[in-house]
Write a protein that holds these residues in place. Sequence first.
Motif, short mmCIF file in Angstrom:
data_model
loop_
_atom_site.label_atom_id
_atom_site.label_comp_id
_atom_site.label_asym_id
_atom_site.label_seq_id
_atom_site.Cartn_x
_atom_site.Cartn_y
_atom_site.Cartn_z
N ILE A 113 0.85 -1.18 0.00
CA ILE A 113 0.00 0.00 0.00
C ILE A 113 0.89 1.23 0.00
CG2 ILE A 113 -1.73 1.29 1.29
CD1 ILE A 113 -2.61 -1.41 2.47
N ILE A 114 0.65 2.12 -0.92
CA ILE A 114 1.38 3.38 -0.97
C ILE A 114 0.48 4.44 -0.35
CG2 ILE A 114 2.45 5.10 -2.47
CD1 ILE A 114 2.96 2.73 -4.43
N SER A 115 1.00 5.08 0.71
CA SER A 115 0.12 5.96 1.49
C SER A 115 0.31 7.45 1.24
CB SER A 115 0.30 5.67 2.98
OG SER A 115 1.61 5.98 3.38
N ASP A 116 1.39 7.85 0.59
CA ASP A 116 1.59 9.28 0.34
C ASP A 116 2.44 9.50 -0.90
OD1 ASP A 116 4.25 8.84 1.12
OD2 ASP A 116 3.91 9.52 3.15
N ASP A 117 2.78 10.73 -1.16
CA ASP A 117 3.53 11.08 -2.37
C ASP A 117 4.98 10.64 -2.35
OD1 ASP A 117 1.30 12.24 -3.50
OD2 ASP A 117 1.76 14.24 -2.74
N SER A 118 5.49 10.17 -1.21
CA SER A 118 6.88 9.74 -1.15
C SER A 118 7.12 8.46 -1.94
CB SER A 118 7.31 9.52 0.30
OG SER A 118 6.69 8.35 0.83
N GLY A 119 6.06 7.72 -2.19
CA GLY A 119 6.20 6.47 -2.92
C GLY A 119 6.58 5.29 -2.06
N GLU A 120 6.79 5.53 -0.77
CA GLU A 120 7.10 4.43 0.13
C GLU A 120 5.86 3.58 0.34
OE1 GLU A 120 9.35 5.19 3.67
OE2 GLU A 120 10.12 7.05 2.80
N SER A 121 6.08 2.29 0.49
CA SER A 121 4.93 1.41 0.65
C SER A 121 4.99 0.68 1.99
CB SER A 121 4.88 0.38 -0.49
OG SER A 121 5.99 -0.49 -0.42
N ILE A 122 3.85 0.17 2.39
CA ILE A 122 3.74 -0.63 3.59
C ILE A 122 3.11 -1.95 3.18
CG2 ILE A 122 1.51 0.36 4.24
CD1 ILE A 122 2.43 0.03 7.18
#
Length: 67
Positions: free
Chosen positions: A40-49
């Motif tokens: 899941i990508i939660s913001d504009d940083s592109g980091e996922s969880i």
Amino acid sequence: MAAPGYVFTIGYVARQLAIDEATIEDIALEMEPEDGCLSIISDDSGESITAFTQFGIDNLQELLADR
């Protein structure tokens, strides 16, 4: 099979199974979306969880038992 209505974050699953997130993340590398493991990508940083459907948690527990 119906699409899942919700998923559980890796942190939630780690607490429920009393296993550290790093171990779960390592096992999740072996899993595919069809296995119930999603990113899941939660913001504009592109980091996922990493997150799991209930089916994914069941698969995760089977993989843990095999270790």
